[in-house]
Design an enzyme around this catalytic site. Structure first.
Site, mmCIF file in Angstrom:
data_model
loop_
_atom_site.group_PDB
_atom_site.id
_atom_site.type_symbol
_atom_site.label_atom_id
_atom_site.label_comp_id
_atom_site.label_asym_id
_atom_site.label_seq_id
_atom_site.Cartn_x
_atom_site.Cartn_y
_atom_site.Cartn_z
ATOM 1 N N ASP A 33 -13.741 -62.244 -29.974
ATOM 2 C CA ASP A 33 -14.941 -61.445 -30.214
ATOM 3 C C ASP A 33 -14.580 -60.088 -30.819
ATOM 4 O O ASP A 33 -13.552 -59.494 -30.469
ATOM 5 C CB ASP A 33 -15.692 -61.238 -28.896
ATOM 6 C CG ASP A 33 -17.122 -60.775 -29.111
ATOM 7 O OD1 ASP A 33 -17.617 -60.858 -30.249
ATOM 8 O OD2 ASP A 33 -17.744 -60.309 -28.143
ATOM 9 N N HIS A 50 -13.170 -60.584 -40.300
ATOM 10 C CA HIS A 50 -12.844 -61.983 -40.028
ATOM 11 C C HIS A 50 -11.441 -62.329 -40.540
ATOM 12 O O HIS A 50 -10.702 -63.082 -39.896
ATOM 13 C CB HIS A 50 -13.880 -62.901 -40.672
ATOM 14 C CG HIS A 50 -15.229 -62.833 -40.033
ATOM 15 N ND1 HIS A 50 -15.427 -63.074 -38.694
ATOM 16 C CD2 HIS A 50 -16.461 -62.547 -40.548
ATOM 17 C CE1 HIS A 50 -16.710 -62.945 -38.400
ATOM 18 N NE2 HIS A 50 -17.354 -62.626 -39.508
ATOM 19 N N LEU A 146 2.271 -78.617 -28.651
ATOM 20 C CA LEU A 146 1.228 -77.618 -28.448
ATOM 21 C C LEU A 146 -0.064 -78.140 -29.056
ATOM 22 O O LEU A 146 -0.116 -78.424 -30.252
ATOM 23 C CB LEU A 146 1.602 -76.282 -29.102
ATOM 24 C CG LEU A 146 0.524 -75.188 -29.091
ATOM 25 C CD1 LEU A 146 0.161 -74.796 -27.662
ATOM 26 C CD2 LEU A 146 0.989 -73.951 -29.868
#
Length: 304
Positions: A33, A50, A146
């Site tokens: 966020d 972004h 992963l």
């Protein structure tokens, strides 16, 4: 000079945090966020926020690999994000497409054995993003060191609602008896992606809420939560280590609580059951950090 002192202080604090950690969570989920607010603070375009946030995401994967985290889920685009201005949505879609393809071709992703999956209502996304998802998943499907789950067009309530509808339909069709509905029944109908429960949720940007993120995998496991004020592009390795410390402290607290419950069992059971109760207590005691063992041992001796 001031910058050098700052770097030295940062490095010293990072070493201190690392020294305090004895392990890492298996599954970390991140609510990234603050990209837009970071851009506004810098007087830059939203797209710049972004883009810098995507760089933080790449760094996060390196930190997780270094610490031995086995699964990471990123909240990249929620169903609510479709309400954002079209220009911003299109930029996010362009960035997601680019990063998925870049990650899928990156040597370090293949060297680290990263398996990429998208979770959510991905059919709602533009065709170019869906193609990038297929490409990334296909290129990394053989890995399991992963797991990287990217939540796109994701909403936790929608996921649970879809699972509930599927279960109801199966019962209505006579394919499933109501008494046979179990945890596994529901999990089989959730989005394909997470392979284990969430141990730790991290949210940046200052808000202290989990925003409908992985309610089944996180809330059911009573995941630890770490809320911090830096916007996602500002999130640093020391912030990540502090989050891991929160998780570790929570786990230590749970082990202590379980050991004390076992001690209460030793004090309460009938004599014939004492050996079994003591055996249970011993297992929990062995899991405790040294600092907690002494207190439990004192209470154990008092119970004799």
């Amino acid at each position: 000079m001031r910058e050098r002192v700052r770097r030295l202080g940062y490095a010293a604090y990072e070493r201190l945090l690392r020294s305090e950690l004895s392990g890492a969570p298996s599954h970390v989920a991140v609510i990234q966020d603050g990209n837009r607010r970071y851009a506004r603070k810098k007087g830059a375009d939203t797209s710049d926020g972004h883009r810098e946030g995507a760089e933080t995401t790449e760094a996060l994967l390196d930190w997780c690999d270094e610490l031995g985290v086995r699964e990471v889920t990123l909240y990249a685009f929620s169903t609510e994000n479709f309400n954002r201005p079209e220009e911003e949505r299109e930029h996010i879609f362009d960035l997601v497409e680019q990063k998925l393809r870049t990650f899928a071709d990156a040597d370090r992703v293949h060297d680290a054995g990263v398996c990429i999956r998208a979770i959510g209502e991905t059919s709602m996304l533009p065709d170019r993003v869906q193609d990038a998802i297929d490409y990334a998943e296909g290129r990394t499907a053989q890995y399991d060191r992963l797991n990287l789950n990217v939540a796109l067009a994701y909403g936790g309530r929608a996921e649970l609602l879809g699972a509930a509808r599927d279960v109801a339909a199966a019962v209505d069709a006579g394919e499933l008896a109501p008494e046979d509905v179990s945890v596994d029944t529901v999990e089989q109908r959730l989005y394909e992606g997470p392979t284990r429960d969430v141990d730790l949720i991290i949210r940046t940007g200052g808000d202290e809420r989990t925003s409908n993120f992985l309610p089944w995998h996180a809330n059911g496991n009573e995941a630890a939560t770490f809320f911090c004020t830096p916007y996602w592009p500002e999130f640093r390795k020391i912030d990540f280590l502090r989050a891991i410390r929160v998780y570790q402290n929570r786990e230590d607290s749970w082990r202590t609580t379980r050991a004390r419950r076992a001690l209460a069992l030793v004090s309460a059971v009938e004599d014939a059951e004492v050996p079994q109760a003591r055996q249970i207590l011993g297992r929990f005691r062995d899991a405790l950090p040294n600092s907690e063992r002494a207190a439990v041992d004192d209470e154990y001796d008092a119970a004799d």
